[in-house]
Design an enzyme around this catalytic site. Structure first.
Site, PDB file in Angstrom:
ATOM      1  N   ASP A  15       0.915  -1.469   0.159  1.00 27.38           N
ATOM      2  CA  ASP A  15       0.117  -0.204  -0.213  1.00 27.38           C
ATOM      3  C   ASP A  15       0.076   1.258  -0.017  1.00 27.38           C
ATOM      4  OD1 ASP A  15      -2.320  -1.561   0.289  1.00 27.38           O
ATOM      5  OD2 ASP A  15      -1.685  -1.852   2.410  1.00 27.38           O
ATOM      6  N   ARG A  95       0.524   2.136  16.612  1.00 22.60           N
ATOM      7  CA  ARG A  95       0.327   2.983  15.067  1.00 22.60           C
ATOM      8  C   ARG A  95      -0.030   4.237  16.885  1.00 22.60           C
ATOM      9  NH1 ARG A  95       1.946  -0.572  12.651  1.00 22.60           N
ATOM     10  NH2 ARG A  95       0.282  -0.875  10.920  1.00 22.60           N
ATOM     11  N   ASP A 124      -6.436   0.068  11.635  1.00 23.18           N
ATOM     12  CA  ASP A 124      -4.858   1.219  11.127  1.00 23.18           C
ATOM     13  C   ASP A 124      -5.258   3.104  11.065  1.00 23.18           C
ATOM     14  OD1 ASP A 124      -3.933  -0.995  12.406  1.00 23.18           O
ATOM     15  OD2 ASP A 124      -3.416  -1.423  10.377  1.00 23.18           O
ATOM     16  N   SER A 176      -1.565  -9.456   3.680  1.00 22.80           N
ATOM     17  CA  SER A 176      -0.937  -8.391   4.379  1.00 22.80           C
ATOM     18  C   SER A 176      -0.365  -8.582   5.471  1.00 22.80           C
ATOM     19  CB  SER A 176      -2.363  -7.287   4.479  1.00 22.80           C
ATOM     20  OG  SER A 176      -1.639  -6.319   5.522  1.00 22.80           O
TER      21      SER A 176
END
Ligand code: ARG
Length: 393
Positions: A15, A95, A124, A176
């Protein structure tokens, strides 16, 4: 005219790799990448090289492993945080920390826009956005995956091939993956079909049980006020202990979970997690707590852990409620000191011995053998009073 710049949170995955040229094709003159080193599968050198190769003007990599351990993982271990019984929250811990440095980086570079490559249906994006907003509401946040034309991972791979971007995925291996020192999360691809058992190629830190050793290993973990400080008698930092345990517990197939989880945005998703060290440490830590804490504190701590885990999962780390729960947990750890030995074998964690100077276990009361000092006659009167509130006749 001033150049239009953006600071992009960059992981080196599919991404964020696609995001660099896309942002440059869509109005940004300069993309500065910020990468937090939390123990991912990519080395800082690799990230830097690939970021520049993909079109970034600069790649800033910051080693935040110590900070992740000190300010997030250790408080989390003291609280025994687990989301929906199966997820040790590795990604979720990272995060708010990434967001904190993304904001710092924007300030340092004099840039008023930050971006990320989080998907529009994931947690996220919520965690990063909410933290950035809390820290600096004036910053603009750009999340290309929420509106770009690349609507699937397959189309991102086609885009990356067309643009000759350095990615390590293919349509066959499309997972992912997010990894840090606390664990790994694997999603997408064949996992999305709930009829599929865990694919062989989705194992990363843990061995399949079929491939684990036929002899156990034993690890003794020493805790000081809830913090692991030594492994097998050797003083080590939390990071070293975690690294070692990931290796050894992973070898015994410990710490792998396959779950359907409830995301913040309301959808259920299939996730595979591996956190060999995390599960071992929480198991040992909880065991020690069961000896040194009274039953009311233990029971209340379970309630706190449930709420605290949800808060962490939902990206609300920098809140008053989280800080308040952490203060409660901190107080409970005063006597969580001692050594727990755990046997690691075929995916199992088995405590084989525990030692602590603060034990509330009294053998002279618990024993069924000689030396019993429990006053047996008291039991009858105790139970009479204990039953009283419930007697309707
Ligand atoms: N579902 C997990 C979470 O929300 C894992 C997310 C993994 N993230 C990723 N970018 N692959 O914490």
């Amino acid at each position: 005219m001033n150049k239009k710049k953006i600071i992009l949170a960059y992981s080196g995955g599919l991404d964020t790799t696609c995001a660099i040229p896309w942002l440059k094709d869509n109005g940004y003159d300069e993309v500065i990448c910020f990468s937090a080193n939390l123990g991912s599968e990519f080395s800082p050198e690799d990230l830097e090289r690939r970021g520049i190769q993909t079109g970034a003007s600069k790649v800033i990599v910051k080693d935040l492993r110590e900070e992740l351990a000190r300010d997030y993982l250790i408080p989390g271990l003291k609280a025994n945080l687990i989301y929906e019984n199966k997820y040790l929250l590795a990604t979720a811990y990272g995060r708010p920390l990434i967001a904190k440095y993304l904001v710092e980086c924007a300030h340092a570079e004099g840039v008023n826009t930050v971006g990320h490559g989080c998907s529009a249906k994931g947690n996220d994006q919520v965690r990063l956005d909410v933290t950035v907003k809390m820290l600096d509401p004036a910053l603009k946040i750009v999340a290309p995956l929420r509106y770009w034309e690349l609507s699937s991972r397959e189309s991102e791979i086609e885009y990356a091939e067309k643009k000759k971007l350095p990615i390590k995925l293919s349509k066959e291996k499309i997972y992912s993956i997010d990894k840090n020192i606390w664990g790994i999360a694997v999603e997408c691809g064949a996992l999305e079909d709930l009829g599929n058992a865990t694919p062989e190629d989705s194992y990363v830190m843990c061995r399949r049980i079929e491939d684990t050793p036929d002899e156990p290993d034993y690890v003794s973990i020493e805790f000081l006020k809830g913090v692991p400080v030594a492994l097998n008698g050797k003083k080590m930092s939390f990071l070293e202990i975690t690294e070692n345990l990931n290796e050894i517990a992973g070898k015994h197939g410990i710490g792998r979970t396959d779950m359907i989880e409830d995301r913040i945005v309301g959808i259920k998703s299939r996730e595979i997690y591996e956190a060999p060290a995390g599960w071992t440490l929480i198991h040992a830590h909880k065991d020690l707590e069961s000896i040194v804490l009274d039953r009311e504190t233990l029971a209340f701590k379970e309630i706190v852990a449930l709420k605290y885990s949800q808060i962490l999962y939902q990206g609300l780390w920098y809140t008053r409620l989280r800080e308040s729960l952490a203060a409660f947990v901190e107080k409970t750890q005063e006597k969580v000191t001692g050594i727990v030995t755990v046997k690691l074998f075929k995916g199992n964690l088995i405590v084989t011995s525990r030692q602590t100077p603060y034990s509330m276990y009294k053998m002279n009361l618990a024993t069924y053998g000689d030396g019993d000092e429990y006053i047996r006659e008291n039991a009858e009167a105790f139970i009479d009073l204990y039953a009283m509130p419930f007697l309707e006749k």
